[in-house]
Motif scaffolding. Sequence first.
Motif, PDB file in Angstrom:
ATOM      1  N   SER A  30      26.680  52.214  51.127  1.00  9.16           N
ATOM      2  CA  SER A  30      25.313  52.395  51.525  1.00  9.16           C
ATOM      3  C   SER A  30      24.727  51.013  50.947  1.00  9.16           C
ATOM      4  CB  SER A  30      24.849  53.705  50.899  1.00  9.16           C
ATOM      5  OG  SER A  30      24.906  53.724  49.558  1.00  9.16           O
ATOM      6  N   ASN A  31      25.119  50.494  50.161  1.00 10.23           N
ATOM      7  CA  ASN A  31      24.441  49.297  49.428  1.00 10.23           C
ATOM      8  C   ASN A  31      25.046  47.827  49.763  1.00 10.23           C
ATOM      9  OD1 ASN A  31      22.024  50.341  48.093  1.00 10.23           O
ATOM     10  ND2 ASN A  31      23.348  51.302  46.757  1.00 10.23           N
ATOM     11  N   GLY A  32      26.098  48.011  50.769  1.00  8.66           N
ATOM     12  CA  GLY A  32      26.889  47.002  51.288  1.00  8.66           C
ATOM     13  C   GLY A  32      27.974  46.508  50.442  1.00  8.66           C
ATOM     14  N   MET A  33      28.212  47.330  49.530  1.00  4.89           N
ATOM     15  CA  MET A  33      29.392  46.766  48.554  1.00  4.89           C
ATOM     16  C   MET A  33      30.748  47.751  48.706  1.00  4.89           C
ATOM     17  SD  MET A  33      28.563  44.394  46.294  1.00  4.89           S
ATOM     18  CE  MET A  33      29.644  44.698  45.051  1.00  4.89           C
ATOM     19  N   TYR A  34      31.670  46.998  48.533  1.00  5.40           N
ATOM     20  CA  TYR A  34      33.079  47.630  48.938  1.00  5.40           C
ATOM     21  C   TYR A  34      34.206  47.201  47.725  1.00  5.40           C
ATOM     22  CZ  TYR A  34      30.853  47.880  53.533  1.00  5.40           C
ATOM     23  OH  TYR A  34      30.125  48.190  54.563  1.00  5.40           O
ATOM     24  N   GLY A  35      35.019  48.128  47.891  1.00  5.02           N
ATOM     25  CA  GLY A  35      36.183  47.966  46.832  1.00  5.02           C
ATOM     26  C   GLY A  35      37.266  46.777  47.103  1.00  5.02           C
ATOM     27  N   LEU A  36      37.191  46.430  48.551  1.00  4.63           N
ATOM     28  CA  LEU A  36      38.372  45.597  49.008  1.00  4.63           C
ATOM     29  C   LEU A  36      38.178  45.205  50.245  1.00  4.63           C
ATOM     30  CD1 LEU A  36      41.483  44.582  48.547  1.00  4.63           C
ATOM     31  CD2 LEU A  36      42.106  46.745  49.730  1.00  4.63           C
ATOM     32  N   GLY A  37      38.517  43.612  50.492  1.00  5.66           N
ATOM     33  CA  GLY A  37      38.563  43.185  51.991  1.00  5.66           C
ATOM     34  C   GLY A  37      39.867  42.769  52.269  1.00  5.66           C
TER      35      GLY A  37
ATOM     36  N   PRO B 121      35.245  43.475  44.988  1.00  8.42           N
ATOM     37  CA  PRO B 121      35.950  42.685  43.705  1.00  8.42           C
ATOM     38  C   PRO B 121      37.354  42.331  44.105  1.00  8.42           C
ATOM     39  CG  PRO B 121      35.926  44.995  43.597  1.00  8.42           C
ATOM     40  CD  PRO B 121      35.256  44.739  44.728  1.00  8.42           C
ATOM     41  N   PHE B 122      37.744  42.693  45.253  1.00  5.07           N
ATOM     42  CA  PHE B 122      39.445  42.233  45.627  1.00  5.07           C
ATOM     43  C   PHE B 122      39.340  41.710  47.166  1.00  5.07           C
ATOM     44  CE2 PHE B 122      40.005  45.505  42.467  1.00  5.07           C
ATOM     45  CZ  PHE B 122      40.718  44.551  41.356  1.00  5.07           C
ATOM     46  N   ALA B 123      40.241  41.057  47.214  1.00  6.44           N
ATOM     47  CA  ALA B 123      40.631  40.559  48.740  1.00  6.44           C
ATOM     48  C   ALA B 123      42.138  40.554  48.837  1.00  6.44           C
ATOM     49  CB  ALA B 123      39.974  39.431  49.249  1.00  6.44           C
ATOM     50  N   ILE B 124      42.723  40.843  49.786  1.00 11.13           N
ATOM     51  CA  ILE B 124      44.101  40.654  49.927  1.00 11.13           C
ATOM     52  C   ILE B 124      44.172  39.262  51.082  1.00 11.13           C
ATOM     53  CG2 ILE B 124      46.432  41.175  50.797  1.00 11.13           C
ATOM     54  CD1 ILE B 124      45.842  44.204  49.466  1.00 11.13           C
ATOM     55  N   ASN B 125      44.614  38.316  50.636  1.00 10.18           N
ATOM     56  CA  ASN B 125      44.385  37.267  51.772  1.00 10.18           C
ATOM     57  C   ASN B 125      45.091  36.154  51.228  1.00 10.18           C
ATOM     58  OD1 ASN B 125      43.371  35.538  53.804  1.00 10.18           O
ATOM     59  ND2 ASN B 125      41.415  36.770  53.758  1.00 10.18           N
ATOM     60  N   GLY B 126      45.313  34.943  52.036  1.00  7.67           N
ATOM     61  CA  GLY B 126      46.090  33.793  51.797  1.00  7.67           C
ATOM     62  C   GLY B 126      45.620  32.589  51.301  1.00  7.67           C
ATOM     63  N   PRO B 127      46.352  31.638  50.915  1.00  4.62           N
ATOM     64  CA  PRO B 127      45.737  30.305  50.456  1.00  4.62           C
ATOM     65  C   PRO B 127      44.734  29.841  51.301  1.00  4.62           C
ATOM     66  CG  PRO B 127      47.964  30.086  50.581  1.00  4.62           C
ATOM     67  CD  PRO B 127      47.804  31.489  51.056  1.00  4.62           C
ATOM     68  N   TRP B 128      45.037  29.936  52.658  1.00  4.03           N
ATOM     69  CA  TRP B 128      43.992  29.301  53.358  1.00  4.03           C
ATOM     70  C   TRP B 128      42.485  29.794  53.306  1.00  4.03           C
ATOM     71  CZ3 TRP B 128      48.371  32.287  54.793  1.00  4.03           C
ATOM     72  CH2 TRP B 128      47.937  33.538  55.051  1.00  4.03           C
ATOM     73  N   PHE B 129      42.303  30.928  52.525  1.00  2.65           N
ATOM     74  CA  PHE B 129      41.219  31.721  52.322  1.00  2.65           C
ATOM     75  C   PHE B 129      40.338  30.963  51.086  1.00  2.65           C
ATOM     76  CE2 PHE B 129      38.658  35.622  51.104  1.00  2.65           C
ATOM     77  CZ  PHE B 129      37.716  35.390  51.826  1.00  2.65           C
ATOM     78  N   LEU B 130      40.926  30.241  50.133  1.00  2.00           N
ATOM     79  CA  LEU B 130      40.397  29.843  49.066  1.00  2.00           C
ATOM     80  C   LEU B 130      39.261  28.935  49.326  1.00  2.00           C
ATOM     81  CD1 LEU B 130      43.443  29.114  46.653  1.00  2.00           C
ATOM     82  CD2 LEU B 130      41.781  30.803  46.492  1.00  2.00           C
ATOM     83  N   GLY B 131      39.355  27.942  50.097  1.00  2.00           N
ATOM     84  CA  GLY B 131      38.167  27.220  50.331  1.00  2.00           C
ATOM     85  C   GLY B 131      36.880  27.788  50.691  1.00  2.00           C
ATOM     86  N   THR B 132      37.326  29.032  51.712  1.00  8.79           N
ATOM     87  CA  THR B 132      35.882  29.410  52.293  1.00  8.79           C
ATOM     88  C   THR B 132      35.321  30.348  51.196  1.00  8.79           C
ATOM     89  OG1 THR B 132      37.160  29.789  54.396  1.00  8.79           O
ATOM     90  CG2 THR B 132      35.549  31.147  53.905  1.00  8.79           C
ATOM     91  N   ALA B 133      36.114  30.930  50.398  1.00 13.38           N
ATOM     92  CA  ALA B 133      35.694  31.687  49.440  1.00 13.38           C
ATOM     93  C   ALA B 133      34.639  30.888  48.329  1.00 13.38           C
ATOM     94  CB  ALA B 133      36.558  32.765  48.630  1.00 13.38           C
ATOM     95  N   ARG B 134      35.485  29.834  47.995  1.00 14.41           N
ATOM     96  CA  ARG B 134      34.947  29.022  46.938  1.00 14.41           C
ATOM     97  C   ARG B 134      33.722  28.460  47.597  1.00 14.41           C
ATOM     98  NH1 ARG B 134      40.750  26.209  45.084  1.00 14.41           N
ATOM     99  NH2 ARG B 134      41.226  27.769  43.393  1.00 14.41           N
ATOM    100  N   GLU B 135      33.642  27.639  48.749  1.00  9.14           N
ATOM    101  CA  GLU B 135      32.308  27.254  49.188  1.00  9.14           C
ATOM    102  C   GLU B 135      31.108  28.252  49.244  1.00  9.14           C
ATOM    103  OE1 GLU B 135      33.074  25.841  53.342  1.00  9.14           O
ATOM    104  OE2 GLU B 135      33.598  24.011  52.586  1.00  9.14           O
ATOM    105  N   LYS B 136      31.504  29.581  49.343  1.00  9.21           N
ATOM    106  CA  LYS B 136      30.540  30.599  49.424  1.00  9.21           C
ATOM    107  C   LYS B 136      29.982  30.817  47.801  1.00  9.21           C
ATOM    108  CE  LYS B 136      30.291  31.885  53.656  1.00  9.21           C
ATOM    109  NZ  LYS B 136      29.038  31.912  54.594  1.00  9.21           N
ATOM    110  N   GLY B 137      30.571  30.277  46.902  1.00 12.03           N
ATOM    111  CA  GLY B 137      30.124  30.375  45.460  1.00 12.03           C
ATOM    112  C   GLY B 137      31.202  31.340  44.691  1.00 12.03           C
ATOM    113  N   VAL B 138      32.159  31.896  45.051  1.00 13.78           N
ATOM    114  CA  VAL B 138      32.783  33.097  44.558  1.00 13.78           C
ATOM    115  C   VAL B 138      33.801  32.276  43.656  1.00 13.78           C
ATOM    116  CG1 VAL B 138      34.527  34.884  44.843  1.00 13.78           C
ATOM    117  CG2 VAL B 138      32.840  34.563  46.413  1.00 13.78           C
TER     118      VAL B 138
END
Length: 431
Positions: free
Chosen positions: A202-209, A278-295
């Motif tokens: 309801s507040n846009g938060m999830y446990g996992l992507g 707090p969590f994602a299940i993803n691959g190394p290709w996703f690191l750059g995207t997440a880091r660019e967003k400030g995570v």
Amino acid sequence: MATDRRKLLKMGGMAAAAALAGCVGVEEQGTPTSGGSGGSDSENSGGGSTATQTTEPAVDPGTATTWYARSSAEGETLKTVIEQFNNQSRHTVDGSDLSDLEKKTQSAIPANQGPQIFEWAHDWVGDYYQRDFLSDQSGQLSVSMDTFTDAAAEAAQFDGAVVGLPFAAETVSLLYNKELVDTPPESVSEMVDVMEEHHDPSNGMYGLGYPLNAYFMSGFAQAYGGYYFDPDADEMLGLSNDETIDGFEFILDTLVPYMPNDTQYGPQAAAFSEGNAPFAINGPWFLGTAREKGVDVGVTKLPSLEGSSPSPYTGIQLWYFAKGMEESESDAAAAREFVEWYVTNEEQLMANAESHGFIPVLDSLAGDDNLPSAVQGFSQAVQQGVPMPTHPKMGSVWGPLETGFGKALDGNMSVNDAMVEAEETIRSNWD
């Protein structure tokens, strides 16, 4: 499907520029020739004439066309690397980032309109080789296959042919937001505790992507001893095995309740990269995207289940040698030189590891203690997993599997019935 798995990827730290000059050859000009030595009188002359010096024309250095499919971050980095190669090499590489790489290669290569080289994981090797899309370059390479890890070298070959060169291993693993997770979970129960704490849709938060396509699901689907496809088994298809069904049901019962409703890649990836999970299940290709967003991203292996361990599919990233290598020797030489430089430049490979979590498969770097922590996390997940089959029949498994799981996810069929139906569809496609 396989395309969904990999439309996702950057490469930074361009310190490899200096090394490039030493790795890339320089074309030698033609040498003067004469009828005698040093401009002396010709033996056949009357003594008064001098042989005329001529210069051989320079050999065309060639232009290699390469296709790839990367996310914006990785794509921009590869463009920089190609530009550096072009600036310091006698050869030229012309690169294109394609969102529909699978479709494009399958239509263009048979029409002799494809590239010399393209980048993808090794799971296309068997199918593409048998369809005559690839070129055996085993007799043309200056790089020995012993340069790479055994798994990487094996992935680049089929029926004795060398159809590409490897540069990285990959698989999906557990990514965590260090601002939300103090200690990465070692078990699913610990992971559930953290997801429960943060899950508040309801507040846009999830446990996992967690994108629910076949490649991403493989770790848990195969955790209990099940499998998708095994060409060496008495029954090649294992989707409807009890152990595989248990894995699919685990995903539905334990993980889906903590995810955004839309299970496609975009919404699931965004939940984590925007700091809303707090969590994602993803691959190394996703690191750059997440880091660019400030995570602030941490990476660890997939957490264990009670009495079982996840077994994700692993891939070896290759520069494939396409049939276009056989159209022009000068273009093929340009392609080989670029690929051989790319896959053996230790400085560049370490920069890839640092920026994107690429797991080196160059034997001199594999397992290096100096690899970044994120790469070590993905390496642990690779050790959990099994290589994707290169058998040509594997290509028919992805689509029906995902369609079947979608029916179970929507509640239209039981997991068992959906997978029995998927296997029937796959066998029909094989016939």
